[in-house]
Design a protein around this motif. Structure first.
Motif, PDB file in Angstrom:
ATOM      1  N   PRO A   1      27.464   1.499 -38.235  1.00 31.90           N
ATOM      2  CA  PRO A   1      26.826   1.147 -39.521  1.00 31.90           C
ATOM      3  C   PRO A   1      26.549   2.355 -40.426  1.00 31.90           C
ATOM      4  CG  PRO A   1      25.718   0.025 -37.698  1.00 31.90           C
ATOM      5  CD  PRO A   1      26.736   0.946 -37.080  1.00 31.90           C
TER       6      PRO A   1
ATOM      7  N   VAL B   1      24.274   1.440 -44.269  1.00 34.44           N
ATOM      8  CA  VAL B   1      23.781   0.219 -43.636  1.00 34.44           C
ATOM      9  C   VAL B   1      22.861   0.597 -42.462  1.00 34.44           C
ATOM     10  CG1 VAL B   1      24.506  -1.804 -42.294  1.00 34.44           C
ATOM     11  CG2 VAL B   1      25.753  -1.158 -44.364  1.00 34.44           C
ATOM     12  N   TYR B   2      23.239   1.645 -41.736  1.00 38.81           N
ATOM     13  CA  TYR B   2      22.445   2.112 -40.593  1.00 38.81           C
ATOM     14  C   TYR B   2      21.040   2.520 -41.050  1.00 38.81           C
ATOM     15  CZ  TYR B   2      21.058   4.927 -36.563  1.00 38.81           C
ATOM     16  OH  TYR B   2      20.390   5.442 -35.495  1.00 38.81           O
TER      17      TYR B   2
ATOM     18  N   GLN C   1      19.087  -0.530 -41.989  1.00 35.15           N
ATOM     19  CA  GLN C   1      18.672  -1.278 -40.790  1.00 35.15           C
ATOM     20  C   GLN C   1      17.483  -0.589 -40.132  1.00 35.15           C
ATOM     21  OE1 GLN C   1      22.270  -1.368 -38.451  1.00 35.15           O
ATOM     22  NE2 GLN C   1      23.014  -3.230 -39.418  1.00 35.15           N
ATOM     23  N   GLN C   2      17.505   0.753 -40.065  1.00 39.25           N
ATOM     24  CA  GLN C   2      16.396   1.499 -39.461  1.00 39.25           C
ATOM     25  C   GLN C   2      15.113   1.198 -40.224  1.00 39.25           C
ATOM     26  OE1 GLN C   2      18.380   2.043 -36.792  1.00 39.25           O
ATOM     27  NE2 GLN C   2      16.973   3.700 -36.436  1.00 39.25           N
TER      28      GLN C   2
ATOM     29  N   LYS D   1      14.407  -1.476 -42.018  1.00 40.66           N
ATOM     30  CA  LYS D   1      13.996  -2.862 -41.754  1.00 40.66           C
ATOM     31  C   LYS D   1      13.336  -2.967 -40.383  1.00 40.66           C
ATOM     32  CE  LYS D   1      17.088  -5.630 -44.550  1.00 40.66           C
ATOM     33  NZ  LYS D   1      18.488  -5.388 -44.690  1.00 40.66           N
ATOM     34  N   ASN D   2      13.935  -2.319 -39.383  1.00 40.15           N
ATOM     35  CA  ASN D   2      13.393  -2.391 -38.026  1.00 40.15           C
ATOM     36  C   ASN D   2      11.972  -1.842 -37.993  1.00 40.15           C
ATOM     37  OD1 ASN D   2      15.802  -3.445 -37.225  1.00 40.15           O
ATOM     38  ND2 ASN D   2      16.565  -1.571 -36.280  1.00 40.15           N
TER      39      ASN D   2
END
Length: 126
Positions: A9, A101-102, A105-106, A108-109
């Motif tokens: 990602p 994207v990575y 995502q981090q 969001k997590n």
């Protein structure tokens, strides 16, 4: 940066900014001037499939390009070439790219999983 795999990602992005775009037929397209945004397609490598995107016109003639789905290995210095159907509208050099994207995502997590101390504040232990 070296990603652990070819489709990690971290290699994918869905936002980029060009320098001032060189438009071919209209300078810039009337729809983009009128609406400040325009749907079209773009590619940044010869022979790659066209990717649907939305252009947002900046006052200096540059554009923000928001991709419908993230594309792999977009790199500053490459040229973004814009199309409407079979017609090439123009191109601009990629100056900046948005977060991967990575990275998104981090973020969001981290938002989704509150830390233990925060949970303790909300629900005091009895």
């Amino acid at each position: 940066f070296k990603a652990p795999s070819r489709d990690h990602p971290a290699l994918y992005r869905d936002l980029l900014r060009t320098n001032r775009v060189h438009w071919i037929a209209e300078e810039p397209p009337a729809e983009l001037v009128r609406e400040k945004m325009m749907e079209c397609h773009f590619r940044f490598r010869h022979q790659m499939e066209l990717v649907p995107c939305v252009l947002t016109l900046n006052q200096d003639g540059s554009v923000w390009v928001t991709l419908v789905k993230p594309a792999r290995a977009i790199t500053p210095g490459q040229f973004a070439v814009f199309y409407k159907g079979d017609e090439c509208l123009g191109s601009g050099k990629i100056l900046r790219i948005g977060p991967s994207v990575y990275t998104l995502q981090q973020g969001k997590n981290q938002e989704e999983s509150p830390k233990k101390e925060e949970i303790d504040k909300i629900e005091p232990a009895t």
